[in-house]
Design a protein around this motif. Structure first.
Motif, PDB file in Angstrom:
ATOM      1  N   PRO A  35       0.803  -1.223   0.000  1.00  0.00           N
ATOM      2  CA  PRO A  35       0.000   0.000   0.000  1.00  0.00           C
ATOM      3  C   PRO A  35       0.844   1.285   0.000  1.00  0.00           C
ATOM      4  CG  PRO A  35      -0.171  -1.127   2.113  1.00  0.00           C
ATOM      5  CD  PRO A  35       0.574  -2.039   1.196  1.00  0.00           C
ATOM      6  N   GLN A  36       2.017   1.245   0.663  1.00  0.00           N
ATOM      7  CA  GLN A  36       2.841   2.462   0.695  1.00  0.00           C
ATOM      8  C   GLN A  36       3.324   2.805  -0.704  1.00  0.00           C
ATOM      9  OE1 GLN A  36       3.015   0.518   3.650  1.00  0.00           O
ATOM     10  NE2 GLN A  36       1.861   2.240   4.506  1.00  0.00           N
ATOM     11  N   ARG A  37       3.723   1.768  -1.438  1.00  0.00           N
ATOM     12  CA  ARG A  37       4.198   2.000  -2.794  1.00  0.00           C
ATOM     13  C   ARG A  37       3.081   2.534  -3.679  1.00  0.00           C
ATOM     14  NH1 ARG A  37       7.372  -2.586  -5.984  1.00  0.00           N
ATOM     15  NH2 ARG A  37       8.460  -1.009  -7.198  1.00  0.00           N
ATOM     16  N   ASN A  38       1.915   1.921  -3.559  1.00  0.00           N
ATOM     17  CA  ASN A  38       0.776   2.394  -4.342  1.00  0.00           C
ATOM     18  C   ASN A  38       0.430   3.835  -3.972  1.00  0.00           C
ATOM     19  OD1 ASN A  38      -1.776   2.201  -5.942  1.00  0.00           O
ATOM     20  ND2 ASN A  38      -2.636   2.443  -3.910  1.00  0.00           N
ATOM     21  N   ALA A  39       0.382   4.109  -2.673  1.00  0.00           N
ATOM     22  CA  ALA A  39      -0.006   5.455  -2.216  1.00  0.00           C
ATOM     23  C   ALA A  39       0.947   6.504  -2.771  1.00  0.00           C
ATOM     24  CB  ALA A  39      -0.038   5.501  -0.690  1.00  0.00           C
ATOM     25  N   ALA A  40       2.230   6.153  -2.903  1.00  0.00           N
ATOM     26  CA  ALA A  40       3.207   7.114  -3.423  1.00  0.00           C
ATOM     27  C   ALA A  40       2.894   7.466  -4.882  1.00  0.00           C
ATOM     28  CB  ALA A  40       4.622   6.542  -3.297  1.00  0.00           C
ATOM     29  N   PHE A  41       2.520   6.462  -5.675  1.00  0.00           N
ATOM     30  CA  PHE A  41       2.137   6.751  -7.067  1.00  0.00           C
ATOM     31  C   PHE A  41       0.893   7.635  -7.120  1.00  0.00           C
ATOM     32  CE2 PHE A  41       4.368   2.596  -7.899  1.00  0.00           C
ATOM     33  CZ  PHE A  41       5.396   3.137  -8.660  1.00  0.00           C
ATOM     34  N   MET A  42      -0.081   7.328  -6.281  1.00  0.00           N
ATOM     35  CA  MET A  42      -1.333   8.086  -6.306  1.00  0.00           C
ATOM     36  C   MET A  42      -1.117   9.522  -5.842  1.00  0.00           C
ATOM     37  SD  MET A  42      -3.314   6.083  -7.721  1.00  0.00           S
ATOM     38  CE  MET A  42      -2.337   4.757  -8.399  1.00  0.00           C
ATOM     39  N   GLU A  43      -0.189   9.673  -4.908  1.00  0.00           N
ATOM     40  CA  GLU A  43       0.126  11.011  -4.424  1.00  0.00           C
ATOM     41  C   GLU A  43       0.769  11.819  -5.560  1.00  0.00           C
ATOM     42  OE1 GLU A  43       1.763  14.334  -2.684  1.00  0.00           O
ATOM     43  OE2 GLU A  43       3.192  12.712  -3.134  1.00  0.00           O
ATOM     44  N   GLN A  44       1.655  11.168  -6.300  1.00  0.00           N
ATOM     45  CA  GLN A  44       2.272  11.818  -7.468  1.00  0.00           C
ATOM     46  C   GLN A  44       1.237  12.205  -8.512  1.00  0.00           C
ATOM     47  OE1 GLN A  44       5.370   9.752  -9.657  1.00  0.00           O
ATOM     48  NE2 GLN A  44       6.542   9.532  -7.779  1.00  0.00           N
ATOM     49  N   LEU A  45       0.313  11.293  -8.740  1.00  0.00           N
ATOM     50  CA  LEU A  45      -0.741  11.555  -9.728  1.00  0.00           C
ATOM     51  C   LEU A  45      -1.546  12.778  -9.312  1.00  0.00           C
ATOM     52  CD1 LEU A  45      -2.340  10.610 -12.265  1.00  0.00           C
ATOM     53  CD2 LEU A  45      -3.762   9.236 -10.734  1.00  0.00           C
ATOM     54  N   ASN A  46      -1.855  12.828  -8.025  1.00  0.00           N
ATOM     55  CA  ASN A  46      -2.654  13.918  -7.495  1.00  0.00           C
ATOM     56  C   ASN A  46      -1.920  15.252  -7.592  1.00  0.00           C
ATOM     57  OD1 ASN A  46      -5.005  14.760  -6.422  1.00  0.00           O
ATOM     58  ND2 ASN A  46      -4.464  14.271  -4.294  1.00  0.00           N
ATOM     59  N   ARG A  47      -0.620  15.207  -7.321  1.00  0.00           N
ATOM     60  CA  ARG A  47       0.170  16.432  -7.245  1.00  0.00           C
ATOM     61  C   ARG A  47       0.620  16.903  -8.622  1.00  0.00           C
ATOM     62  NH1 ARG A  47       5.389  16.408  -5.964  1.00  0.00           N
ATOM     63  NH2 ARG A  47       5.168  14.227  -5.398  1.00  0.00           N
ATOM     64  N   THR A  48       1.092  15.965  -9.459  1.00  0.00           N
ATOM     65  CA  THR A  48       1.694  16.377 -10.732  1.00  0.00           C
ATOM     66  C   THR A  48       0.931  15.876 -11.958  1.00  0.00           C
ATOM     67  OG1 THR A  48       3.041  14.374 -10.936  1.00  0.00           O
ATOM     68  CG2 THR A  48       3.971  16.174  -9.644  1.00  0.00           C
ATOM     69  N   GLY A  49       0.008  14.928 -11.723  1.00  0.00           N
ATOM     70  CA  GLY A  49      -0.738  14.374 -12.855  1.00  0.00           C
ATOM     71  C   GLY A  49      -0.013  13.264 -13.589  1.00  0.00           C
ATOM     72  N   VAL A  50       1.172  12.876 -13.106  1.00  0.00           N
ATOM     73  CA  VAL A  50       1.974  11.872 -13.808  1.00  0.00           C
ATOM     74  C   VAL A  50       2.631  10.910 -12.818  1.00  0.00           C
ATOM     75  CG1 VAL A  50       3.807  11.554 -15.543  1.00  0.00           C
ATOM     76  CG2 VAL A  50       2.752  13.789 -15.272  1.00  0.00           C
ATOM     77  N   TYR A  51       2.758   9.641 -13.198  1.00  0.00           N
ATOM     78  CA  TYR A  51       3.692   8.745 -12.514  1.00  0.00           C
ATOM     79  C   TYR A  51       4.201   7.729 -13.518  1.00  0.00           C
ATOM     80  CZ  TYR A  51      -0.339   5.537 -12.129  1.00  0.00           C
ATOM     81  OH  TYR A  51      -1.416   4.732 -12.403  1.00  0.00           O
ATOM     82  N   THR A  52       5.369   7.163 -13.220  1.00  0.00           N
ATOM     83  CA  THR A  52       5.968   6.160 -14.104  1.00  0.00           C
ATOM     84  C   THR A  52       6.282   4.920 -13.287  1.00  0.00           C
ATOM     85  OG1 THR A  52       6.915   7.876 -15.496  1.00  0.00           O
ATOM     86  CG2 THR A  52       7.912   5.696 -15.659  1.00  0.00           C
ATOM     87  N   LEU A  53       5.856   3.770 -13.789  1.00  0.00           N
ATOM     88  CA  LEU A  53       6.150   2.522 -13.088  1.00  0.00           C
ATOM     89  C   LEU A  53       7.574   2.073 -13.395  1.00  0.00           C
ATOM     90  CD1 LEU A  53       2.975   0.288 -13.611  1.00  0.00           C
ATOM     91  CD2 LEU A  53       3.425   1.997 -11.846  1.00  0.00           C
ATOM     92  N   PRO A  54       8.266   1.525 -12.397  1.00  0.00           N
ATOM     93  CA  PRO A  54       9.578   0.929 -12.676  1.00  0.00           C
ATOM     94  C   PRO A  54       9.418  -0.346 -13.519  1.00  0.00           C
ATOM     95  CG  PRO A  54       8.940   0.546 -10.394  1.00  0.00           C
ATOM     96  CD  PRO A  54       7.895   1.439 -10.984  1.00  0.00           C
ATOM     97  N   GLU A  55      10.503  -0.727 -14.217  1.00  0.00           N
ATOM     98  CA  GLU A  55      10.482  -1.888 -15.119  1.00  0.00           C
ATOM     99  C   GLU A  55       9.844  -3.127 -14.500  1.00  0.00           C
ATOM    100  OE1 GLU A  55      10.845  -2.645 -18.284  1.00  0.00           O
ATOM    101  OE2 GLU A  55      11.060  -0.469 -18.407  1.00  0.00           O
ATOM    102  N   GLU A  56      10.230  -3.392 -13.268  1.00  0.00           N
ATOM    103  CA  GLU A  56       9.824  -4.647 -12.636  1.00  0.00           C
ATOM    104  C   GLU A  56       8.291  -4.656 -12.452  1.00  0.00           C
ATOM    105  OE1 GLU A  56       9.909  -2.902  -9.308  1.00  0.00           O
ATOM    106  OE2 GLU A  56       8.582  -4.429  -8.491  1.00  0.00           O
ATOM    107  N   MET A  57       7.690  -3.508 -12.202  1.00  0.00           N
ATOM    108  CA  MET A  57       6.223  -3.464 -12.096  1.00  0.00           C
ATOM    109  C   MET A  57       5.576  -3.571 -13.477  1.00  0.00           C
ATOM    110  SD  MET A  57       5.375  -0.700  -9.091  1.00  0.00           S
ATOM    111  CE  MET A  57       3.613  -0.632  -9.419  1.00  0.00           C
ATOM    112  N   ARG A  58       6.186  -2.927 -14.458  1.00  0.00           N
ATOM    113  CA  ARG A  58       5.644  -3.010 -15.828  1.00  0.00           C
ATOM    114  C   ARG A  58       5.594  -4.449 -16.300  1.00  0.00           C
ATOM    115  NH1 ARG A  58       8.121   0.483 -20.408  1.00  0.00           N
ATOM    116  NH2 ARG A  58       6.338  -0.436 -21.461  1.00  0.00           N
ATOM    117  N   GLY A  59       6.603  -5.219 -15.895  1.00  0.00           N
ATOM    118  CA  GLY A  59       6.668  -6.626 -16.274  1.00  0.00           C
ATOM    119  C   GLY A  59       5.453  -7.413 -15.812  1.00  0.00           C
ATOM    120  N   ARG A  60       4.773  -6.911 -14.791  1.00  0.00           N
ATOM    121  CA  ARG A  60       3.603  -7.630 -14.278  1.00  0.00           C
ATOM    122  C   ARG A  60       2.295  -7.190 -14.950  1.00  0.00           C
ATOM    123  NH1 ARG A  60       5.194  -6.450  -8.431  1.00  0.00           N
ATOM    124  NH2 ARG A  60       7.267  -7.341  -8.408  1.00  0.00           N
TER     125      ARG A  60
END
Ligand SMILES: *Cc1c(COP(=O)(O)O)cnc(C)c1O
Length: 500
Positions: A342-367
């Motif tokens: 959840p902490q990792r997810n929350a960090a992406f959502m916080e970025q989305l909220n603040r800047t409108g953008v986030y990028t997944l690292p390779e290892e997550m994209r692989g999934r």
């Protein structure tokens, strides 16, 4: 049976039961409720092949909603999937060319939202009873066109509930708007906002997060809940039709034992396709989950690049229910591919909220390999409607047409020849103008209800009751507001005082 608990994708707070998650809608930390694990199907596909739609719905839902008794759950299902649907199959399959269309538009409001919203009010009132809730439940909903009417139809006159629907004043089809503003029921309120769907959705989210407002309502005997697809009570009923479709195709001999079925889903808020992902995780042999977008192709870009970027122009298209730049349910997938962290997810959502953008690292994209993103523009949508009509005499609505176009392009691009299910999310009668002008441009000049007659002649399918009903119905809702005024409008409807 072992209890299945639900957690917020952002991690704060204790796990809750299914009924608590349904009542609450959005978790208090702003996250979405997800099951701690996705259960495996207990029934074999051979058993499922013999089941009716309500029986299949029960087989799926009992594994997620473990704190409901058999009687409670079967009661909810019986009230939902009844003669409000115009066919006892509930979700019929139709083959046209070499694609299978799963028609999810046979309910009261002729869009796929009926599949979940005809059961949610019953799940919610049972959940309230189970948890000793005395407050009146106030459903707040933002709609890009179809959720609003389906939620209104589901909740109208349901005791112990009220419902307020916000829609973008200039962002829905004429028939969608007429369906909503003619809604009866003293517990209903329909409001047009000057803004787009994302404005409506973020306004509703802000009210859910407003603790001062919550206390005020509590004192007056009200509590908010959500009928948007963030509610787990909407997601789980949608898993059922993927199980049903696979089992029926197997029974009809269209699929061999264990044969892979690909699925293409016209996507907006990512709820429908996420239900396919859950069905696959339950053990249904689904292959690629093809995510079809219109010109608001945030998800296409995301699956191609790993970057989610909502900073772009919002485009109004002929498939308005997919005109979405922030797909709420994607958060459940991000949580999953973040290893349920959840902490990792929350960090992406916080970025989305603040800047409108986030990028997944390779290892997550692989999934994300289960998914494939595609999109088409307005010309491609119209072309798909015309082409399928000419080849098979079958008329698609614009949302389904986006999916059909993308499904065909997927096959060409990848050479993947597995059987393909295209999820058909709305009746063409909801979008007569776009549909008819794609087939024959001169239709475009007639008025909308005359177009329904023309469509009936062309398709040989009678005009659905949902359209006949609104032809002459009086407009009962005329409120229009700025997005900043949404809380004031809600308080006014509930008779709760606003300080200046
Ligand atoms: C809501 C809707 C969609 C998008 O579904 P999501 O679950 O939000 O991805 C597609 N087509 C129609 C007709 C809809 O009403």
């Amino acid at each position: 049976m072992e209890q299945l608990f639900y957690r917020s994708t952002r991690g704060a707070g204790e796990p809750v039961t299914a009924s608590q998650a349904i009542l609450q809608g959005l978790a208090r930390d702003g996250g979405l409720y997800v099951p701690e694990r996705i259960p495996r199907l207990e029934n074999t596909l051979e058993e499922l092949a013999e089941m009716s739609y309500p029986e299949t719905a029960y087989a799926v839902m009992k594994q997620f909603f473990t704190d409901f008794t058999e009687e409670e759950l079967k009661g909810c299902i019986a009230k939902a999937y009844d003669s409000k649907f115009d066919t006892p199959e509930i979700a019929p399959l139709r083959k046209a060319e070499d694609l299978f269309y799963l028609e999810l538009f046979h309910g009261a409001t002729i869009a796929f939202k009926d599949m979940a919203l005809s059961i949610l009010p019953h799940l919610m009132t049972v959940s309230a009873r189970k948890n000793g809730v005395k407050n009146e439940i106030v459903i707040l909903t933002a709609t890009s066109g179809d959720t609003g009417k389906a939620a209104l139809a589901g909740f109208a006159d349901v005791e112990g509930t009220r419902i307020v629907v916000f829609y973008p004043k200039d962002g829905v089809s004429l028939i969608q708007e007429k369906q909503m503003v003619t809604q009866k029921g003293a517990n209903t309120l329909v409001v047009g906002i000057r803004g787009n769907f994302d404005d409506a959705q973020s306004g509703v989210k802000a009210m859910f997060g407003d603790r001062a407002l919550e206390q005020k309502l509590q004192a007056a005997g009200f509590q908010f809940s959500s009928a948007n697809s963030i509610n787990i009570g909407r997601l789980v009923p949608q898993v059922a039709y993927y199980v049903y479709a696979y089992a029926k195709l197997r029974k009809q001999g269209e699929l061999g034992p264990g044969e892979t079925l690909n699925v293409t889903v016209p996507t907006g808020n990512f709820g429908n396709i996420l239900a396919a992902y859950y069905a696959k995780a339950m053990g249904v042999p689904l292959g690629k989950l093809v995510c079809a977008s219109n010109e608001n192709k945030v998800l296409f870009d995301f699956f191609r690049t790993g970057t989610y970027d909502r900073n772009r122009e919002f485009i109004l298209t002929s498939s308005p229910s997919m005109d979405i730049l922030v797909s709420s349910n994607l958060e459940r997938l991000i949580y999953q591919v973040a290893g349920q962290d959840p902490q990792r997810n929350a960090a992406f959502m916080e970025q989305l909220n603040r800047t409108g953008v986030y990028t997944l690292p390779e290892e997550m994209r692989g999934r994300l390999q289960d998914f494939y993103g595609g999109y088409t523009d307005e010309a491609g949508t119209a072309e798909a409607i015309r082409q399928v009509y000419q080849a098979a005499g079958y008329i698609l609505d614009p949302h389904t047409a986006v999916a059909a176009h993308v499904a065909k392009a997927y096959r060409q691009e990848t050479g993947d020849t597995a059987k393909m299910l295209v999820v058909s999310t709305a009746s063409p009668y909801k979008f007569t103008r776009s549909v008819l002008s794609a087939i024959q441009p001169e239709y475009g000049r007639q008025e909308d209800f005359a177009l329904a007659d023309a469509l009936s002649q062309l398709s040989g399918i009678p005009i659905p009751r949902a359209i006949e009903d609104i032809r002459s119905a009086p407009v009962l809702h005329r409120t229009v507001c700025e997005k900043e005024e949404m809380p004031k409008v809600v308080k006014g409807f509930l008779g709760v005082k606003s300080e200046s």
